[in-house]
Motif scaffolding. Structure first.
Motif, PDB file in Angstrom:
ATOM      1  N   LEU A 171      37.520 -13.597   6.425  1.00  0.00           N
ATOM      2  CA  LEU A 171      36.512 -14.085   7.367  1.00  0.00           C
ATOM      3  C   LEU A 171      36.375 -13.154   8.564  1.00  0.00           C
ATOM      4  CD1 LEU A 171      37.012 -17.963   7.501  1.00  0.00           C
ATOM      5  CD2 LEU A 171      35.075 -16.705   6.562  1.00  0.00           C
ATOM      6  N   THR A 172      37.490 -12.612   9.026  1.00  0.00           N
ATOM      7  CA  THR A 172      37.452 -11.683  10.158  1.00  0.00           C
ATOM      8  C   THR A 172      36.693 -10.415   9.775  1.00  0.00           C
ATOM      9  OG1 THR A 172      39.539 -12.577  11.002  1.00  0.00           O
ATOM     10  CG2 THR A 172      38.850 -10.429  11.843  1.00  0.00           C
ATOM     11  N   LYS A 173      36.958  -9.897   8.579  1.00  0.00           N
ATOM     12  CA  LYS A 173      36.220  -8.715   8.098  1.00  0.00           C
ATOM     13  C   LYS A 173      34.734  -9.009   8.016  1.00  0.00           C
ATOM     14  CE  LYS A 173      37.408  -6.753   4.329  1.00  0.00           C
ATOM     15  NZ  LYS A 173      37.958  -6.290   3.042  1.00  0.00           N
ATOM     16  N   HIS A 174      34.402 -10.180   7.524  1.00  0.00           N
ATOM     17  CA  HIS A 174      32.996 -10.577   7.399  1.00  0.00           C
ATOM     18  C   HIS A 174      32.350 -10.691   8.784  1.00  0.00           C
ATOM     19  CE1 HIS A 174      29.519 -12.188   5.378  1.00  0.00           C
ATOM     20  NE2 HIS A 174      29.535 -13.260   6.147  1.00  0.00           N
ATOM     21  N   ASN A 202      27.901 -13.526  22.652  1.00  0.00           N
ATOM     22  CA  ASN A 202      28.716 -14.728  22.854  1.00  0.00           C
ATOM     23  C   ASN A 202      28.822 -15.561  21.581  1.00  0.00           C
ATOM     24  OD1 ASN A 202      29.168 -14.081  25.525  1.00  0.00           O
ATOM     25  ND2 ASN A 202      27.668 -15.509  26.327  1.00  0.00           N
ATOM     26  N   VAL A 203      27.713 -15.709  20.878  1.00  0.00           N
ATOM     27  CA  VAL A 203      27.721 -16.491  19.633  1.00  0.00           C
ATOM     28  C   VAL A 203      28.591 -15.789  18.586  1.00  0.00           C
ATOM     29  CG1 VAL A 203      26.305 -17.308  17.708  1.00  0.00           C
ATOM     30  CG2 VAL A 203      25.500 -17.585  20.066  1.00  0.00           C
ATOM     31  N   LEU A 204      28.410 -14.488  18.437  1.00  0.00           N
ATOM     32  CA  LEU A 204      29.196 -13.750  17.454  1.00  0.00           C
ATOM     33  C   LEU A 204      30.676 -13.762  17.817  1.00  0.00           C
ATOM     34  CD1 LEU A 204      26.810 -10.730  16.837  1.00  0.00           C
ATOM     35  CD2 LEU A 204      27.229 -12.681  15.322  1.00  0.00           C
ATOM     36  N   SER A 205      30.984 -13.648  19.090  1.00  0.00           N
ATOM     37  CA  SER A 205      32.371 -13.673  19.553  1.00  0.00           C
ATOM     38  C   SER A 205      33.037 -14.999  19.205  1.00  0.00           C
ATOM     39  CB  SER A 205      32.422 -13.436  21.063  1.00  0.00           C
ATOM     40  OG  SER A 205      33.741 -13.538  21.540  1.00  0.00           O
ATOM     41  N   LYS A 206      32.309 -16.081  19.395  1.00  0.00           N
ATOM     42  CA  LYS A 206      32.846 -17.411  19.089  1.00  0.00           C
ATOM     43  C   LYS A 206      33.236 -17.501  17.612  1.00  0.00           C
ATOM     44  CE  LYS A 206      30.502 -21.440  18.411  1.00  0.00           C
ATOM     45  NZ  LYS A 206      29.573 -22.514  18.743  1.00  0.00           N
ATOM     46  N   HIS A 207      32.379 -17.015  16.735  1.00  0.00           N
ATOM     47  CA  HIS A 207      32.652 -17.097  15.301  1.00  0.00           C
ATOM     48  C   HIS A 207      33.755 -16.135  14.875  1.00  0.00           C
ATOM     49  CE1 HIS A 207      29.695 -20.076  14.245  1.00  0.00           C
ATOM     50  NE2 HIS A 207      28.912 -19.513  15.149  1.00  0.00           N
ATOM     51  N   ARG A 208      33.793 -14.963  15.486  1.00  0.00           N
ATOM     52  CA  ARG A 208      34.857 -14.014  15.157  1.00  0.00           C
ATOM     53  C   ARG A 208      36.213 -14.567  15.614  1.00  0.00           C
ATOM     54  NH1 ARG A 208      38.131 -10.280  17.049  1.00  0.00           N
ATOM     55  NH2 ARG A 208      38.578  -8.460  15.774  1.00  0.00           N
ATOM     56  N   THR A 209      36.254 -15.136  16.805  1.00  0.00           N
ATOM     57  CA  THR A 209      37.496 -15.716  17.326  1.00  0.00           C
ATOM     58  C   THR A 209      37.982 -16.839  16.414  1.00  0.00           C
ATOM     59  OG1 THR A 209      36.948 -15.134  19.596  1.00  0.00           O
ATOM     60  CG2 THR A 209      38.537 -16.906  19.297  1.00  0.00           C
ATOM     61  N   HIS A 210      37.062 -17.652  15.939  1.00  0.00           N
ATOM     62  CA  HIS A 210      37.431 -18.742  15.036  1.00  0.00           C
ATOM     63  C   HIS A 210      38.040 -18.182  13.745  1.00  0.00           C
ATOM     64  CE1 HIS A 210      37.402 -22.741  13.376  1.00  0.00           C
ATOM     65  NE2 HIS A 210      36.702 -22.334  12.343  1.00  0.00           N
ATOM     66  N   ALA A 211      37.471 -17.139  13.211  1.00  0.00           N
ATOM     67  CA  ALA A 211      38.001 -16.519  11.994  1.00  0.00           C
ATOM     68  C   ALA A 211      39.402 -15.976  12.233  1.00  0.00           C
ATOM     69  CB  ALA A 211      37.071 -15.402  11.522  1.00  0.00           C
ATOM     70  N   VAL A 212      39.608 -15.340  13.383  1.00  0.00           N
ATOM     71  CA  VAL A 212      40.930 -14.793  13.720  1.00  0.00           C
ATOM     72  C   VAL A 212      41.937 -15.929  13.862  1.00  0.00           C
ATOM     73  CG1 VAL A 212      42.252 -13.582  15.506  1.00  0.00           C
ATOM     74  CG2 VAL A 212      40.028 -12.690  14.785  1.00  0.00           C
ATOM     75  N   GLU A 213      41.546 -16.999  14.544  1.00  0.00           N
ATOM     76  CA  GLU A 213      42.445 -18.140  14.740  1.00  0.00           C
ATOM     77  C   GLU A 213      42.832 -18.795  13.419  1.00  0.00           C
ATOM     78  OE1 GLU A 213      40.275 -20.564  17.505  1.00  0.00           O
ATOM     79  OE2 GLU A 213      40.997 -19.424  19.235  1.00  0.00           O
ATOM     80  N   ALA A 260      31.686  -7.277  10.115  1.00  0.00           N
ATOM     81  CA  ALA A 260      30.536  -6.663   9.443  1.00  0.00           C
ATOM     82  C   ALA A 260      29.224  -7.200  10.014  1.00  0.00           C
ATOM     83  CB  ALA A 260      30.606  -6.918   7.938  1.00  0.00           C
ATOM     84  N   ILE A 261      29.183  -8.497  10.283  1.00  0.00           N
ATOM     85  CA  ILE A 261      27.979  -9.091  10.875  1.00  0.00           C
ATOM     86  C   ILE A 261      27.742  -8.526  12.267  1.00  0.00           C
ATOM     87  CG2 ILE A 261      27.009 -11.245  11.772  1.00  0.00           C
ATOM     88  CD1 ILE A 261      28.385 -12.652   9.368  1.00  0.00           C
ATOM     89  N   ILE A 262      28.808  -8.381  13.040  1.00  0.00           N
ATOM     90  CA  ILE A 262      28.691  -7.800  14.384  1.00  0.00           C
ATOM     91  C   ILE A 262      28.097  -6.393  14.298  1.00  0.00           C
ATOM     92  CG2 ILE A 262      30.038  -6.892  16.324  1.00  0.00           C
ATOM     93  CD1 ILE A 262      31.901  -9.403  15.899  1.00  0.00           C
ATOM     94  N   MET A 263      28.590  -5.595  13.365  1.00  0.00           N
ATOM     95  CA  MET A 263      28.079  -4.228  13.228  1.00  0.00           C
ATOM     96  C   MET A 263      26.631  -4.224  12.742  1.00  0.00           C
ATOM     97  SD  MET A 263      30.301  -2.357  14.521  1.00  0.00           S
ATOM     98  CE  MET A 263      29.387  -0.860  14.239  1.00  0.00           C
ATOM     99  N   ASP A 264      26.274  -5.142  11.857  1.00  0.00           N
ATOM    100  CA  ASP A 264      24.882  -5.246  11.409  1.00  0.00           C
ATOM    101  C   ASP A 264      23.958  -5.562  12.584  1.00  0.00           C
ATOM    102  OD1 ASP A 264      25.561  -4.681   8.792  1.00  0.00           O
ATOM    103  OD2 ASP A 264      25.428  -6.763   8.104  1.00  0.00           O
ATOM    104  N   PHE A 265      24.384  -6.516  13.420  1.00  0.00           N
ATOM    105  CA  PHE A 265      23.599  -6.838  14.612  1.00  0.00           C
ATOM    106  C   PHE A 265      23.513  -5.626  15.536  1.00  0.00           C
ATOM    107  CE2 PHE A 265      23.561 -11.396  13.812  1.00  0.00           C
ATOM    108  CZ  PHE A 265      22.427 -11.813  14.480  1.00  0.00           C
ATOM    109  N   ALA A 266      24.623  -4.947  15.743  1.00  0.00           N
ATOM    110  CA  ALA A 266      24.637  -3.788  16.647  1.00  0.00           C
ATOM    111  C   ALA A 266      23.640  -2.726  16.197  1.00  0.00           C
ATOM    112  CB  ALA A 266      26.049  -3.206  16.737  1.00  0.00           C
ATOM    113  N   HIS A 267      23.613  -2.437  14.907  1.00  0.00           N
ATOM    114  CA  HIS A 267      22.678  -1.426  14.396  1.00  0.00           C
ATOM    115  C   HIS A 267      21.227  -1.896  14.512  1.00  0.00           C
ATOM    116  CE1 HIS A 267      25.859   1.196  13.139  1.00  0.00           C
ATOM    117  NE2 HIS A 267      26.384   0.268  12.363  1.00  0.00           N
ATOM    118  N   ALA A 268      20.990  -3.159  14.221  1.00  0.00           N
ATOM    119  CA  ALA A 268      19.628  -3.701  14.323  1.00  0.00           C
ATOM    120  C   ALA A 268      19.150  -3.709  15.774  1.00  0.00           C
ATOM    121  CB  ALA A 268      19.571  -5.109  13.737  1.00  0.00           C
ATOM    122  N   LEU A 269      20.029  -4.075  16.700  1.00  0.00           N
ATOM    123  CA  LEU A 269      19.646  -4.114  18.115  1.00  0.00           C
ATOM    124  C   LEU A 269      19.430  -2.704  18.674  1.00  0.00           C
ATOM    125  CD1 LEU A 269      21.997  -7.004  19.262  1.00  0.00           C
ATOM    126  CD2 LEU A 269      19.515  -7.106  18.918  1.00  0.00           C
TER     127      LEU A 269
END
Length: 67
Positions: free
Chosen positions: A28-31, A11-22, A34-43
């Motif tokens: 910013l969207t690419k960044h 939810n937190v990551l989605s909020k920030h990604r949506t803001h970048a898209v808007e 990338a953060i989402i994928m970093d979290f996904a791999h770590a989790l």
């Protein structure tokens, strides 16, 4: 970690990604992606049964405060 924890992170990551898209910022969207994928791999390392595709999808949905 529980599903509830993973959802909170998504939810937190989605909020920030949506803001970048808007903002219309490709960089910013690419960044954010990338953060989402970093979290996904770590989790996935924390929980081998972690569903990376589901998590990325949850992070990529348009954010709403109702979720």
């Amino acid at each position: 970690m529980t599903r509830k924890d993973f959802q909170l992170i998504a939810n937190v990551l989605s909020k920030h990604r949506t803001h970048a898209v808007e903002l219309g910022s490709h960089e910013l969207t690419k960044h954010a992606n990338a953060i989402i994928m970093d979290f996904a791999h770590a989790l996935k390392d924390v929980n081998p049964r972690f569903d990376t595709q589901r998590f990325v999808h949850a992070c990529s949905k348009e954010y709403s405060q109702c979720s």
